[in-house]
Design an enzyme around this catalytic site. Structure first.
Site, mmCIF file in Angstrom:
data_model
loop_
_atom_site.group_PDB
_atom_site.id
_atom_site.type_symbol
_atom_site.label_atom_id
_atom_site.label_comp_id
_atom_site.label_asym_id
_atom_site.label_seq_id
_atom_site.Cartn_x
_atom_site.Cartn_y
_atom_site.Cartn_z
ATOM 1 N N THR A 197 0.836 -1.202 0.000
ATOM 2 C CA THR A 197 0.000 0.000 0.000
ATOM 3 C C THR A 197 0.870 1.252 0.000
ATOM 4 O OG1 THR A 197 -1.751 -1.057 1.238
ATOM 5 C CG2 THR A 197 -1.571 1.331 1.493
ATOM 6 N N ARG A 225 -14.020 -7.722 1.387
ATOM 7 C CA ARG A 225 -13.067 -7.433 2.474
ATOM 8 C C ARG A 225 -12.494 -6.019 2.320
ATOM 9 N NH1 ARG A 225 -7.456 -5.764 2.973
ATOM 10 N NH2 ARG A 225 -6.708 -6.487 4.974
ATOM 11 N N VAL A 226 -12.460 -5.305 3.409
ATOM 12 C CA VAL A 226 -11.830 -3.985 3.429
ATOM 13 C C VAL A 226 -10.766 -4.007 4.522
ATOM 14 C CG1 VAL A 226 -12.199 -1.556 3.990
ATOM 15 C CG2 VAL A 226 -13.852 -2.754 2.555
ATOM 16 N N GLY A 227 -9.622 -3.464 4.222
ATOM 17 C CA GLY A 227 -8.533 -3.435 5.207
ATOM 18 C C GLY A 227 -8.484 -2.108 5.944
ATOM 19 N N THR A 248 0.980 0.357 6.597
ATOM 20 C CA THR A 248 0.870 -0.646 5.541
ATOM 21 C C THR A 248 1.066 -2.005 6.203
ATOM 22 O OG1 THR A 248 1.766 -1.436 3.431
ATOM 23 C CG2 THR A 248 3.319 -0.413 4.924
ATOM 24 N N GLY A 249 0.605 -3.042 5.548
ATOM 25 C CA GLY A 249 0.739 -4.383 6.109
ATOM 26 C C GLY A 249 -0.619 -5.001 6.399
ATOM 27 N N GLY A 251 -3.825 -5.359 7.379
ATOM 28 C CA GLY A 251 -4.778 -4.335 7.778
ATOM 29 C C GLY A 251 -5.626 -4.701 8.969
HETATM 30 N N1 ASP Z 1 -2.908 -2.566 4.601
HETATM 31 C C1 ASP Z 1 -3.436 -3.128 3.393
HETATM 32 C C2 ASP Z 1 -4.665 -3.906 3.680
HETATM 33 O O1 ASP Z 1 -4.707 -4.589 4.691
HETATM 34 C C3 ASP Z 1 -2.494 -4.013 2.698
HETATM 35 C C4 ASP Z 1 -1.197 -3.404 2.384
HETATM 36 O O2 ASP Z 1 -0.675 -2.565 3.081
HETATM 37 O O3 ASP Z 1 -0.653 -3.791 1.378
HETATM 38 O O4 ASP Z 1 -5.554 -3.893 2.874
#
Ligand code: ASP
Length: 338
Positions: A197, A225-227, A248-249, A251
């Site tokens: 992200t 799904r929503v992060g 990021t990571g 979510g």
């Molecule tokens: N944080 C994002 C999510 O969980 C994923 C990402 O950072 O790549 O949707």
């Protein structure tokens, strides 16, 4: 772009990079509320070197675009949206915008949010008709009485607002999905799944802060799904008097701790951006036996232009534009296997 491996992707970029963090100066008010454990670093008073842009990962062009926009006098929010849109349009980036890896049913759905200097914010979730979702989130903020629009409603609003309808699934992402379907096990392992992200914070020539966060979410996620990325307080939060943070990571874990809001509140109470990012990561790992299986990274900036970043696993880096220099910055990590 092939799906990135967290642990591998930035080791080279980190070599020779700098990680200069100085302590956040504290107001008298902050001094009263700080806990002794937060008094790790000497106090300093510092004026920011304006303008500044930081973003997650090694999105060099995106951060430079924001930096240039700021140098040209654009306000923080405009620069942030211009910056992240570089990745929304980058077909080789399989985690943001057009070309993103789809959900398990083959739909690319995008999430984004923006937050303005005055505390206004806007978000869109599960949008499959346009890649310009950060700009769309801004439209929601500015042109509707709402903060969040999702799915069909967001898409109808995008069409009404003049966003061209696009097919977000590229041939490459489609092929990757068809390959995944052959043994469709969903296990979002940190070093295999793609989590790149783009979250960006900008401070313009006036010293005002804004931010944007945009993502296609986790690869092969469940439909709907929503992060954390489009959730104000989780993927992004800022207070123009204090500073901002983005994530990021994985979510789901960021949402559970309202990570970006937490970091801004920790900074409000006197922590440096670096210490605040570290504390937010520690809150997650201390409560979660499975932290070795997922990555989370935070970046933050305070009102003095001091920045910080921290993540669970090696491999995450941050871009920083300051003094007309756009550089990739090494980010320290929690899990250091011996
Ligand atoms: N944080 C994002 C999510 O969980 C994923 C990402 O950072 O790549 O949707």
């Amino acid at each position: 772009m092939k799906r990135r491996k967290f642990i591998q992707n930035t080791a080279a970029g980190a070599v020779g990079a700098t990680f200069a963090m100085t302590a956040m100066a504290c107001t008298d008010e902050n001094k009263k509320t700080r806990k002794p454990s937060q008094d790790k670093k000497p106090m300093s008073k510092k004026m920011p070197n304006l303008p500044i842009a930081i973003c997650t990962w090694q999105f060099t062009n995106a951060n430079k675009t924001a930096g240039d926009a700021l140098e040209n006098g654009k306000p923080a929010l405009e620069a942030a949206i211009e910056g992240v849109s570089i990745e929304e349009q980058n077909l080789k980036n399989t985690t943001v915008g057009k070309g993103g890896i789809p959900d398990r049913q083959g739909n690319v759905t995008l999430d984004a949010c923006v937050m303005a200097t005055n505390g206004d914010c806007g978000a869109v979730m599960a949008v499959s008709s346009t890649s310009h979702v950060a700009a769309l989130a801004r439209k929601v903020m500015e042109d509707t009485p709402h903060v969040i629009l999702v799915g069909e409603g967001a898409e109808e609003f995008a069409a009404l607002s003049g966003f061209e309808t696009e097919d977000l699934l590229t041939e490459e992402s489609k092929k990757a999905w068809q390959e995944w379907l052959k043994s469709p096990e969903y296990k979002p392992l940190i070093n295999i799944e793609n989590h790149d992200t783009i979250g960006m914070l900008t401070m313009d020539k006036k010293g005002d802060i804004a931010g944007a966060c945009t993502s296609s979410g986790l690869s092969y996620k469940m439909k709907g799904r929503v992060g954390d990325s489009p959730i104000i307080g989780s993927g992004l939060f800022l207070d123009n008097e204090i500073g901002g943070a983005v994530a990021t990571g994985m979510g789901e874990e960021v949402v559970k701790t309202v990570g970006s809001f937490l970091i801004v509140e920790l900074m409000r109470n006197g922590m440096s951006p670096q210490d605040a990012c570290e504390e937010a990561i520690k809150r997650i790992v201390n409560k979660n036996d499975t932290y070795k299986d997922f990555q989370i990274a935070y970046i933050a900036m305070n009102k003095m232009g001091e920045t910080g970043a921290y993540c669970i696993h090696e491999g995450f880096t941050m871009m920083k534009y300051e003094n007309k220099i756009n550089e990739n910055v090494f980010v320290d990590f929690y899990h250091k296997p011996s």
